[in-house]
Enzyme design. Structure first.
Site, mmCIF file in Angstrom:
data_model
loop_
_atom_site.group_PDB
_atom_site.id
_atom_site.type_symbol
_atom_site.label_atom_id
_atom_site.label_comp_id
_atom_site.label_asym_id
_atom_site.label_seq_id
_atom_site.Cartn_x
_atom_site.Cartn_y
_atom_site.Cartn_z
ATOM 1 N N LYS A 177 -56.407 -26.588 -13.169
ATOM 2 C CA LYS A 177 -57.464 -26.278 -12.199
ATOM 3 C C LYS A 177 -56.951 -25.468 -11.009
ATOM 4 O O LYS A 177 -57.747 -24.912 -10.246
ATOM 5 C CB LYS A 177 -58.169 -27.545 -11.713
ATOM 6 C CG LYS A 177 -57.383 -28.435 -10.792
ATOM 7 C CD LYS A 177 -58.267 -29.554 -10.271
ATOM 8 C CE LYS A 177 -57.531 -30.414 -9.262
ATOM 9 N NZ LYS A 177 -58.393 -31.463 -8.692
ATOM 10 N N ASP A 178 -55.617 -25.360 -10.872
ATOM 11 C CA ASP A 178 -55.040 -24.530 -9.808
ATOM 12 C C ASP A 178 -54.876 -23.073 -10.224
ATOM 13 O O ASP A 178 -54.502 -22.238 -9.390
ATOM 14 C CB ASP A 178 -53.668 -25.069 -9.392
ATOM 15 C CG ASP A 178 -53.749 -26.394 -8.661
ATOM 16 O OD1 ASP A 178 -54.828 -26.706 -8.122
ATOM 17 O OD2 ASP A 178 -52.733 -27.114 -8.643
ATOM 18 N N ARG A 180 -56.607 -31.243 3.337
ATOM 19 C CA ARG A 180 -55.637 -30.695 2.403
ATOM 20 C C ARG A 180 -54.311 -31.421 2.532
ATOM 21 O O ARG A 180 -54.122 -32.263 3.375
ATOM 22 C CB ARG A 180 -55.475 -29.186 2.629
ATOM 23 C CG ARG A 180 -56.693 -28.370 2.194
ATOM 24 C CD ARG A 180 -56.378 -26.894 2.113
ATOM 25 N NE ARG A 180 -55.195 -26.668 1.270
ATOM 26 C CZ ARG A 180 -54.250 -25.771 1.537
ATOM 27 N NH1 ARG A 180 -54.333 -25.015 2.617
ATOM 28 N NH2 ARG A 180 -53.219 -25.628 0.721
ATOM 29 N N GLY A 181 -53.383 -31.064 1.654
ATOM 30 C CA GLY A 181 -52.076 -31.706 1.639
ATOM 31 C C GLY A 181 -51.848 -32.457 0.346
ATOM 32 O O GLY A 181 -52.739 -32.572 -0.494
ATOM 33 N N ARG A 229 -66.491 -28.009 -4.348
ATOM 34 C CA ARG A 229 -67.258 -28.688 -5.402
ATOM 35 C C ARG A 229 -67.506 -30.151 -5.033
ATOM 36 O O ARG A 229 -68.642 -30.641 -5.104
ATOM 37 C CB ARG A 229 -66.496 -28.608 -6.728
ATOM 38 C CG ARG A 229 -67.134 -29.414 -7.869
ATOM 39 C CD ARG A 229 -66.209 -29.489 -9.078
ATOM 40 N NE ARG A 229 -64.938 -30.127 -8.756
ATOM 41 C CZ ARG A 229 -64.723 -31.448 -8.808
ATOM 42 N NH1 ARG A 229 -65.691 -32.269 -9.186
ATOM 43 N NH2 ARG A 229 -63.547 -31.944 -8.503
ATOM 44 N N ARG A 230 -66.450 -30.850 -4.641
ATOM 45 C CA ARG A 230 -66.613 -32.262 -4.282
ATOM 46 C C ARG A 230 -67.521 -32.414 -3.072
ATOM 47 O O ARG A 230 -68.339 -33.325 -3.000
ATOM 48 C CB ARG A 230 -65.244 -32.897 -4.020
ATOM 49 C CG ARG A 230 -64.415 -33.072 -5.283
ATOM 50 C CD ARG A 230 -63.025 -33.570 -4.983
ATOM 51 N NE ARG A 230 -62.257 -33.765 -6.222
ATOM 52 C CZ ARG A 230 -60.956 -33.587 -6.329
ATOM 53 N NH1 ARG A 230 -60.251 -33.200 -5.264
ATOM 54 N NH2 ARG A 230 -60.342 -33.781 -7.479
ATOM 55 N N THR A 275 -50.071 -37.565 1.595
ATOM 56 C CA THR A 275 -50.519 -37.157 2.929
ATOM 57 C C THR A 275 -51.978 -37.525 3.138
ATOM 58 O O THR A 275 -52.358 -38.052 4.197
ATOM 59 C CB THR A 275 -50.342 -35.642 3.111
ATOM 60 O OG1 THR A 275 -48.973 -35.304 2.901
ATOM 61 C CG2 THR A 275 -50.777 -35.203 4.501
ATOM 62 N N ARG A 276 -52.789 -37.273 2.130
ATOM 63 C CA ARG A 276 -54.223 -37.577 2.248
ATOM 64 C C ARG A 276 -54.459 -39.080 2.351
ATOM 65 O O ARG A 276 -55.298 -39.539 3.138
ATOM 66 C CB ARG A 276 -54.974 -36.993 1.054
ATOM 67 C CG ARG A 276 -54.840 -35.477 0.939
ATOM 68 C CD ARG A 276 -55.754 -34.933 -0.133
ATOM 69 N NE ARG A 276 -55.305 -33.610 -0.587
ATOM 70 C CZ ARG A 276 -56.031 -32.787 -1.306
ATOM 71 N NH1 ARG A 276 -57.257 -33.139 -1.673
ATOM 72 N NH2 ARG A 276 -55.564 -31.617 -1.698
ATOM 73 N N VAL A 307 -51.071 -35.692 -2.189
ATOM 74 C CA VAL A 307 -51.836 -36.940 -2.331
ATOM 75 C C VAL A 307 -51.398 -37.973 -1.304
ATOM 76 O O VAL A 307 -52.225 -38.615 -0.647
ATOM 77 C CB VAL A 307 -51.686 -37.500 -3.757
ATOM 78 C CG1 VAL A 307 -52.307 -38.897 -3.852
ATOM 79 C CG2 VAL A 307 -52.342 -36.569 -4.774
ATOM 80 N N THR A 357 -62.112 -33.880 2.178
ATOM 81 C CA THR A 357 -61.845 -33.193 0.921
ATOM 82 C C THR A 357 -61.608 -31.717 1.194
ATOM 83 O O THR A 357 -62.165 -31.158 2.144
ATOM 84 C CB THR A 357 -63.001 -33.355 -0.090
ATOM 85 O OG1 THR A 357 -62.678 -32.643 -1.290
ATOM 86 C CG2 THR A 357 -64.314 -32.819 0.458
ATOM 87 N N CYS A 394 -61.563 -20.702 -5.239
ATOM 88 C CA CYS A 394 -61.710 -21.806 -4.287
ATOM 89 C C CYS A 394 -62.839 -21.550 -3.295
ATOM 90 O O CYS A 394 -63.109 -22.378 -2.429
ATOM 91 C CB CYS A 394 -60.395 -22.040 -3.551
ATOM 92 S SG CYS A 394 -59.126 -22.787 -4.589
#
Length: 309
Positions: A85-86, A151-152, A133-134, A156-157, A154, A129, A244
């Site tokens: 997906k990236d 962002r960041g 899309r989300r 970090t979030r 996982v 987020t 994006c």
């Protein structure tokens, strides 16, 4: 005969390293090679360094892969490991996606601080987020919710959530499973109500076109079912010129050699949506995805896309 270790390119986050290590282990097993036959090369990408801006403002998906692709082109790397997906819909000349590992669970999850589920979140709760899309999908379900850039990596979030910066966040279940922290999810969001991003849950290998030795090395890792589904999803994305900057959701399943594809496009707040469902032969995966994207483009009309640049 290869005398130097194969160089595997990857980003440096915990999840990216797990994915690269998984590829190395699978190749060791497939070819009965020692760990020393493979060297994992870590590169920092612009997307990793610039976490205080939306990707839509700094260049889109290509920023996750640019530095790795430059090293593939100049021969410093033999191949690179990415989240599908990236990947941009158009790859640099001379490169291609040469294998797809078996897909992990493609669903999204809510990780709640203020509540465990979307329906239980308090009015005007703040959601973190980085995905348009989300953002669009959750606001379609709960128009009262607010969304902030998140962002960041996982970890970090999750720390930001624990610090109370937001009331909840949305992440991919596949990443949590690979990190072995899927118990952090407070709600798993089903595909029929929260359609994933094209390619979500899948890992790919990128390499040079025409390098038969690397092609033969990587071939045992390819999962044909995942490949067929991803070909459909990426064709859908490509037909919509997805990046994006665009709230696009799409997911294909292969059942008894039939592709079952669902796709949708939304505006930023989810108040307007166009969607399609298509079933067809697996051999036509690329065409099915392309036609689905063109169908939604025609349904939405040119005005819908005027801000997608």
């Amino acid at each position: 005969m290869q005398t130097k270790p194969y160089k595997i390119g990857t980003r440096g986050g915990a999840l990216a390293l797990i994915q690269a290590e998984d590829v190395r282990k699978k190749l060791m097993l497939a070819h009965d090679l020692p760990e020393s036959a493979f060297e994992i090369v870590i590169l920092s990408t612009k997307a990793d360094r610039m976490t205080n801006q939306p990707l839509s403002e700094i260049g889109g998906k290509g920023l996750f892969t640019l530095e790795l692709e430059e090293k593939l082109i100049d021969g410093s790397l033999d191949f690179a490991v990415h989240c599908v997906k990236d990947m941009a819909t158009k790859l640099p000349e001379g490169l291609y996606l040469s294998a797809y590992l078996e897909r992990e669970d493609p669903r999204d999850v809510l990780i709640g601080g203020a509540a465990n589920t979307i329906s239980e979140l308090p009015e005007n709760a703040l959601i973190g987020t980085s995905s348009l899309r989300r953002q669009a999908l959750i606001r379609r379900i709960r128009p009262d919710l607010r969304v902030t850039l998140f962002r960041g990596l996982v970890g970090t979030r999750l720390q930001k959530l624990a610090d109370g910066e937001v009331d909840a966040t949305l992440l991919a279940l596949a990443g949590l499973k690979r990190l072995k922290i899927e118990d952090k999810a407070t709600e798993i969001l089903e595909i029929d109500t929260f359609l994933p991003a094209p390619g979500q849950g899948a890992i790919c290998i990128e390499s040079k076109i025409g390098n038969s030795h690397i092609d033969e090395l990587i071939a045992p890792l390819n999962d044909p079912t995942t490949e067929t589904c991803i070909l459909c999803e990426r064709a859908f994305l490509r037909a919509l010129d997805g990046s994006c900057r665009t709230p696009i959701a799409g997911h294909a399943q292969l059942i008894d050699q039939k592709i079952h594809f669902s796709g949708k496009i939304l505006n930023d707040d989810g108040s307007l949506v166009y969607e399609t469902q298509v079933t067809g032969n697996a051999n036509d995966a690329d065409t099915i995805g392309k036609d689905a994207g063109e169908t939604l483009r025609a349904q939405a009309g040119d005005d819908f896309f005027k801000d997608w640049t």
